[in-house]
Motif scaffolding. Structure first.
Motif, short mmCIF file in Angstrom:
data_model
loop_
_atom_site.label_atom_id
_atom_site.label_comp_id
_atom_site.label_asym_id
_atom_site.label_seq_id
_atom_site.Cartn_x
_atom_site.Cartn_y
_atom_site.Cartn_z
N VAL A 63 41.67 37.89 45.45
CA VAL A 63 40.68 37.59 44.41
C VAL A 63 40.13 38.84 43.73
O VAL A 63 39.47 38.74 42.70
CB VAL A 63 39.51 36.72 44.95
CG1 VAL A 63 40.06 35.41 45.52
CG2 VAL A 63 38.72 37.46 46.00
N GLY A 64 40.34 40.01 44.34
CA GLY A 64 39.92 41.25 43.68
C GLY A 64 38.46 41.62 43.91
O GLY A 64 37.94 42.50 43.23
N PHE A 65 37.80 40.94 44.84
CA PHE A 65 36.39 41.25 45.16
C PHE A 65 36.29 41.77 46.59
O PHE A 65 37.01 41.30 47.47
CB PHE A 65 35.54 39.97 45.09
CG PHE A 65 34.92 39.73 43.73
CD1 PHE A 65 35.71 39.53 42.62
CD2 PHE A 65 33.53 39.67 43.59
CE1 PHE A 65 35.14 39.29 41.37
CE2 PHE A 65 32.95 39.43 42.35
CZ PHE A 65 33.75 39.23 41.24
N ILE A 66 35.42 42.72 46.84
CA ILE A 66 35.02 43.03 48.22
C ILE A 66 33.55 42.65 48.36
O ILE A 66 32.68 43.15 47.63
CB ILE A 66 35.24 44.51 48.58
CG1 ILE A 66 36.74 44.82 48.58
CG2 ILE A 66 34.64 44.82 49.96
CD1 ILE A 66 37.07 46.28 48.81
N VAL A 67 33.32 41.68 49.27
CA VAL A 67 31.96 41.21 49.52
C VAL A 67 31.65 41.52 50.98
O VAL A 67 32.40 41.12 51.87
CB VAL A 67 31.88 39.67 49.29
CG1 VAL A 67 30.50 39.15 49.69
CG2 VAL A 67 32.20 39.33 47.85
#
Lengths: 483, 483
Positions: free
Chosen positions: B478-482
């Motif tokens: 998804v291209g996010f780091i949370v």
């Protein structure tokens, strides 16, 4: 996307090209020069896309060139399926080379595979060639590329100890091979010599030999000739030994760049099974090899690769300060080779033939002497045998080879000695006379280096089948310094 | 040689190509890809030769593509005269650049002339582009090439103080120009903004603007629009300001090389008469400009050339760590620009617009403030005026711009804060949804950097007119780091 086929009665010089409508290209997500895969039944092919407006190709149509039609067996109005070709890994590797990186074996393998499959287009190959020229190749890279060119090509097995000679070129009138091959074959070694036609010179060895016999054969025909006679002198271009190399040359030649010259030469020697090799490096102020350092640098590269492939090799520096022998042009050179194999007379030609032949025979563990092979008549006999098996007239006599009907003598404006001959000027004049396409065009040198010349005496004579071409060639600097 | 014309109903994408028989080519002394000059009456043209076998083109025939037929007004069975094109000086200069030499003005002039005249073929241009990429260009070379591209193109004169903005690109969702141009025009400066369509991104400025109004105009139409309103946002590709640049780009793009980016950008600013210029350099870990050093290096080059041509220029480093605003895709971006010019709300977008606008206005000696121009309604009014003069609906409302009918929410697998957004992943997903060709395709970001996220909460939403494309885009990282 399904598309309806319209074949076009044109070939694309071996490239696989199809043309679709601008809108269909947009929908497929491809731009001109990019690739799509078209499928018909269980056959598929990667084709380069050209795009065009509605007035030429309607939406839903695909125009295919001859090569594509043949490969997929397409008929008018057939339906093919088209989808975009994914990104090519090899394009990334080319860019790495542009960035100055050394590429490893598997990356060159991917590049060469995509060249052979026509996945990479001319632009991309041009960029690769330019990057190789500028950034150079390490010894490991030269080795890997040579190996891959061999692996993706054919190999031939000949009887006996296979040997070869290669000239890096640069001297006009070099008919050495026509004498060298029969000498070597007469000594019992096997020399399946493939040669080029002229690319930039007045005659290539294949052009010269063609004045004596046909030179275009398939591999199996060559094998028959060589198994019978021990030698041949044929055109390499019809042999298709190394398709990758052939495709690179198609781009290198118009660019006038040559970064792959060592893989190109050595891959062919390996494919032909050569075990011993002599490399002739003509040297002089106007030749490719100008200095001892040039000779050392290039020799080192050849010897390194040759060694890694187990080919015993010697490089020999030869004289390129003037044309070799006196005759230039396909027919005139064939005649001079024939004359000199019958009766040695032209000193600089004979010297070179002897040096190269003896070097190779010694390398291959033979004790024969080239001069003796000529004087015994064995070399002439072998040449006539090769001419016969290649389909020429084995009884050919030098006087049957007559040059172009127009002739013009170039005379000296000074008296003195010949101090310098510009070999490029001489080569250009021979070409202007029509060589190599006009086989009878060429030059006979009346004067050589260090000869004494009187004012108005003839330096050399132009021959041509075209008076117009001859007159053009007669103009301008004569290429001699006499003083 | 005289040849009989057979026209073919195909264009060659602007290239001038003709096809002749192999034997005729040999007689003319040209090989495939080389050039001949064909003459009909008092018209002549340099064409690139393809060659083919008898079964396609008979001896004495010449097949001409559309471009050649049009230019020489040829009819079927017309007779044309063909002769070889002499050697091109420019080929020598390209080779000098391959050899690493710095080229002087007159050599670039010869090269660019031959590019425009189509004398140099794609192979040769590809080799040049690669050599420029590897060997680089001195400041003098960049200056000379820029100058020549300008000299060989058109110039336009607008009323008032002409200014411009250029972005080196790299941040998805960058609708800055749609707000910047009306602000600047409202301040009384003249901003004839030509923009590109997407080449590799989800939307180019021309694609975005096209959701509001037509963008394809001739130079005289652009001049009318700008003289009325002080600004425009049009597609540069239809303008034909710099034919040399257009031709270079045709080769650079498939090679994915860009050595001429400064001459390419600056030549257009010069041709449009810009006196003040702001260059936007989006910077971040996944953008073109990654570090302060990248920014310094590229800025220095731009400023040098700009200075030499008398264009007052500032380079501004802007934030490219996440998409600009929340919307990506042509229509969604147009909507967000319209929303924010009516009522500023999207902080990172507004900040960037304000910084760039104020920088340029200050550079041009204006005292206006961009935020005041927006809040006073003058910017919106100007945008609607530009939309109207470009032929769009000046009363357009954001809610009239609705994205694709299929939507899919990408949700977080973790709770925490958004630490990192991969802008390349987001851009690729927007493209997979169909942008820019599907104008309604794109992405709305529900979360931005540093936002708090609950598990299963929506990070962003995909929109597309194709369920299939949307489903493809929904796959993968998804291209996010949370965290």
């Amino acid at each position: 996307m399904d598309l309806k086929v319209r074949p076009i009665e044109l070939d694309a010089a071996g490239k696989t090209i199809a043309i679709i409508n601008n809108h269909d290209a947009k929908e497929l997500g491809v731009r001109p020069m990019e690739r799509i895969i078209i499928t018909k039944g269980n056959k598929k092919m990667c084709v380069i896309i050209n795009t065009t407006a509605d007035r030429f190709v309607k939406r839903g149509e695909i125009i295919v060139y001859h090569e594509v039609r043949e490969a997929l067996k397409l008929k008018n109005s057939d339906i093919v399926h088209a989808k975009p070709r994914g990104a090519l890994e090899s394009k990334k590797y080319i860019k790495e080379k542009v960035r100055g990186k050394e590429l490893e074996y598997k990356k060159y393998k991917a590049i060469i595979f995509d060249v052979i499959q026509r996945n990479l287009n001319d632009l991309e190959i041009s960029s690769l060639i330019t990057a190789l020229e500028i950034n150079g190749m390490t010894e490991q890279e030269v080795y890997d590329v040579t190996k891959i060119i061999v692996e993706t090509g054919k190999r031939v097995n000949f009887k006996g100890a296979v040997v070869d000679k290669h000239s890096v070129g640069g001297v006009p009138g070099d008919k050495t091979t026509l004498m060298f091959v029969p000498i070597i074959a007469a000594s019992g070694l096997t020399i399946p010599k493939t040669s080029s036609r002229s690319i930039t010179s007045a005659a290539g060895t294949a052009d010269r030999m063609e004045a004596l016999a046909p030179v275009e054969f398939s591999i199996s025909q060559i094998k028959k000739i060589v198994d019978k006679t021990g030698g041949c002198i044929v055109w390499g271009g019809a042999v298709d030994l190394a398709p990758a190399d052939d495709l690179f040359i198609q781009i290198e030649h118009p660019l006038n760049l040559d970064p792959l010259f060592i893989p190109s030469i050595m891959s062919k020697k390996i494919s032909m099974g050569s075990k011993y090799l002599v490399i002739d490096m003509p040297s002089g102020p106007d030749a490719k090899i100008k200095t001892g350092k040039d000779f050392d640098d290039i020799s080192k590269k050849f010897l390194h690769i040759a060694h890694k492939f187990g080919i015993k090799t010697r490089c020999v520096m030869t004289d390129a300060r003037q044309p070799l022998g006196r005759n230039i042009g396909p027919l005139l050179e064939a005649r001079e080779a024939l004359e000199n194999i019958i009766m040695p007379k032209e000193k600089n030609l004979i010297n070179k033939v002897i040096v190269l032949s003896n070097t190779l025979m010694k390398l291959a563990g033979r004790k024969e002497n080239a001069m003796e092979i000529i004087e015994s008549g064995l070399a002439e006999e072998k040449l006539r045998e090769i001419i016969k098996y290649q389909g020429g007239n084995e009884d050919i006599k030098p006087e049957m080879l007559q040059p172009g009907k127009f002739r013009h003598e170039i005379r000296s404006k000074e008296s003195g000695r010949v101090k310098y001959i510009n070999i490029k000027t001489i080569a250009v004049k021979a070409k202007m006379c029509g060589a190599p396409d006009d086989k009878k065009a060429g030059i006979i040198m009346q004067k050589q280096l260090n000869d004494t010349v009187k004012k108005h005496e003839t330096l050399y004579t132009l021959y041509s089948e075209s008076r117009n071409k001859m007159n053009q060639a007669a103009k301008g600097d004569v290429g001699f310094i006499v003083k």
